[in-house]
Design a protein around this motif. Structure first.
Motif, short mmCIF file in Angstrom:
data_model
loop_
_atom_site.label_atom_id
_atom_site.label_comp_id
_atom_site.label_asym_id
_atom_site.label_seq_id
_atom_site.Cartn_x
_atom_site.Cartn_y
_atom_site.Cartn_z
N UNK A 376 54.47 -14.08 -39.33
CA UNK A 376 55.16 -13.79 -40.47
C UNK A 376 54.81 -14.85 -41.52
N UNK A 377 54.03 -15.61 -41.25
CA UNK A 377 53.72 -16.73 -42.25
C UNK A 377 53.07 -16.61 -43.39
N UNK A 378 54.02 -16.72 -44.69
CA UNK A 378 53.27 -16.41 -45.75
C UNK A 378 52.25 -17.60 -45.96
N UNK A 379 52.58 -18.58 -45.69
CA UNK A 379 51.37 -19.73 -46.17
C UNK A 379 49.90 -19.40 -45.25
N UNK A 380 50.16 -18.87 -44.14
CA UNK A 380 48.81 -18.56 -43.36
C UNK A 380 48.12 -17.24 -44.19
N UNK A 381 48.83 -16.51 -44.52
CA UNK A 381 48.53 -15.04 -45.27
C UNK A 381 47.68 -15.59 -46.35
N UNK A 382 48.25 -16.45 -47.18
CA UNK A 382 47.64 -16.98 -48.53
C UNK A 382 46.33 -17.75 -48.14
N UNK A 383 46.41 -18.38 -47.06
CA UNK A 383 45.22 -19.28 -46.53
C UNK A 383 44.07 -18.46 -46.17
N UNK A 384 44.44 -17.19 -45.53
CA UNK A 384 43.48 -16.30 -45.46
C UNK A 384 42.65 -15.36 -46.44
N UNK A 385 43.76 -15.64 -47.59
CA UNK A 385 43.16 -14.88 -48.87
C UNK A 385 41.77 -15.62 -49.59
N UNK A 386 41.92 -16.89 -49.14
CA UNK A 386 40.85 -17.74 -49.70
C UNK A 386 41.11 -19.07 -50.31
N UNK A 387 40.19 -20.17 -50.44
CA UNK A 387 40.43 -21.35 -51.24
C UNK A 387 41.09 -21.17 -52.27
N UNK A 388 41.05 -20.32 -52.93
CA UNK A 388 41.68 -20.20 -54.65
C UNK A 388 43.00 -20.27 -54.43
N UNK A 389 43.66 -19.85 -53.20
CA UNK A 389 45.02 -19.74 -53.24
C UNK A 389 45.93 -20.97 -53.07
N UNK A 390 45.06 -22.16 -52.81
CA UNK A 390 45.61 -23.53 -52.35
C UNK A 390 46.38 -23.74 -53.38
N UNK A 391 47.57 -24.59 -53.10
CA UNK A 391 48.35 -25.17 -54.15
C UNK A 391 49.00 -26.43 -53.58
N UNK A 392 49.49 -27.17 -54.43
CA UNK A 392 50.19 -28.34 -54.22
C UNK A 392 49.18 -29.62 -53.39
N UNK A 393 49.88 -30.80 -53.39
CA UNK A 393 49.03 -31.81 -53.06
C UNK A 393 48.73 -31.84 -51.51
#
Length: 397
Positions: A376-393
């Motif tokens: 259910x991890x939203x962070x993991x799903x964003x990471x799977x979508x690609x590097x452009x989804x990275x945010x924050x330090x």
């Protein structure tokens, strides 16, 4: 605050009195019913000696009824709401995670858990029912081991509590009870510590403090493991950070930096609140004449600052296999204050609403394989979508 409950306390000697050995001492511990307000993720020892902030709390409750519908809002943005009565648009500040979870303070292990995976820590608070059964078994076994070790050096006394001030009085009496033991060069276990970092109040429990053959004060943290081998480097880093925080907080306490008003202002306690009858009776038995919470706060401050107890010289972590009780190895931890405070500042920034929650970086995605919340991890799903989804330090190392 209404409600009442029972707790467990240890006899402590009066200031300037005889210094007993640790053996025969007792620890007090609150055990009350109802919704709690304690922080969530706990080490083995904090599961054992979780002392409650509010009367009527269960020791293992993670907090007052929380919203599980969404994760904390972005703190640096504002939302617009319509004031129907005045017909005006008002700007409303978003809640910080501390406010969302009704937390007046955090556990040290809240921060050390963030160093493993902050997103997992948030899900653990939001959705504790999804925690893997084997993880619960592991924690309960560790709790039993720590209890057995504690009972080797002192007994447990049940004490009835009637207020939040009574519950914190228990923590302070537990702390006062070990000061003469440390002064006499003895060994103490399950030592409560508390202090402030970045204007956030932190509390924790040190597994063991004792003196080495060379007279150095050593902190020894016990970590029990389900597997018969040493942990990974990432797990060790998490544990290193935890014991370094313990040292920083303990040293500040014996240096007189924890003033009585710091405790009452951060946790919103009433200094003038009369202590419950059982708390007063127990305190009198061990040589302390107290009537209200402020009396105990003053005794704690004076006993800590006038005790000549040194700061912690050495940090050690012992890893033990739960099933066989075999010592797997010991790690000696180097304390670097600047690094510790830099990490604490970063992790506390989340709680204070200064940044959004962060998950693991790509190179640590292997942690997701054993995570109860990976599906259910939203962070993991964003990471799977690609590097452009990275945010924050990036996390400090």
């Amino acid at each position: 605050m209404g409600g009442d409950g029972d707790g467990d306390l240890p006899p402590s000697p009066p200031p300037g009195g005889a210094c007993p050995s640790a053996q025969g001492e007792a620890a007090i511990q609150a055990s009350m019913a109802g919704p709690g307000s304690e922080p969530g993720e706990l080490s083995d020892s904090e599961l054992l000696l979780l002392l409650l902030e509010e009367p009527g709390d269960h020791a293992l409750d993670s907090g007052k009824p929380n919203s599980s519908s969404d994760l904390p809002l972005e703190s640096l943005k504002t939302v617009l709401t319509e004031d129907s009565a005045a017909g005006k648009v008002k700007r409303k500040r978003a809640q910080t995670p501390l406010e969302k979870y009704y937390l007046k303070y955090l556990c040290v292990t809240d921060l050390s858990t963030q160093s493993w995976c902050e997103q997992q820590m948030v899900y653990g608070r939001e959705l504790p029912q999804l925690q893997a059964p084997e993880t619960v078994v592991l924690l309960n076994t560790g709790k039993s081991i720590h209890l057995a070790r504690e009972l080797e050096v002192h007994d447990v006394v049940r004490v009835h509590t009637t207020s939040r001030e009574d519950s914190w009085a228990i923590k302070i009496l537990n702390l006062l009870s070990v000061i003469p033991v440390l002064q006499a060069g003895g060994c103490v276990r399950e030592l409560p510590v508390f202090g402030v970092i970045e204007d956030v109040f932190l509390t924790g429990i040190i597994d063991e403090l004792c003196y080495s053959a060379t007279g150095e004060l050593e902190l020894r943290e016990l970590k029990t493991r389900g597997q018969p081998f040493m942990p990974s480097g990432a797990q060790k880093k998490r544990d290193y950070f935890q014991v370094c925080l313990y040292k920083y907080i303990f040293d500040a306490m014996v240096q007189g930096k924890l003033k009585p008003d710091v405790i009452t202002s951060h946790i919103q306690l009433r200094p003038e609140q009369p202590l419950g009858s059982q708390i007063r009776e127990h305190a009198q038995k061990v040589g302390f004449m107290v009537t209200c919470f402020a009396d105990l706060l003053e005794l704690m401050y004076l006993n800590l600052t006038l005790s000549d107890i040194p700061g912690i010289d050495c940090l050690k972590i012992e890893y033990s296999h739960q099933e066989s009780n075999t010592l797997l190895g010991t790690e000696v931890v180097r304390f670097e204050e600047e690094t510790v405070l830099e990490k604490a500042q970063y992790y506390l920034a989340y709680w204070k609403g200064q940044r959004e929650v962060q998950g693991v970086e790509i190179e640590e995605a292997w942690k997701c394989q054993s995570c109860s919340y990976s599906e259910i991890c939203d962070w993991r799903k964003k990471r799977a979508e690609g590097p452009e989804q990275r945010s924050g330090p990036k996390k400090s190392k």
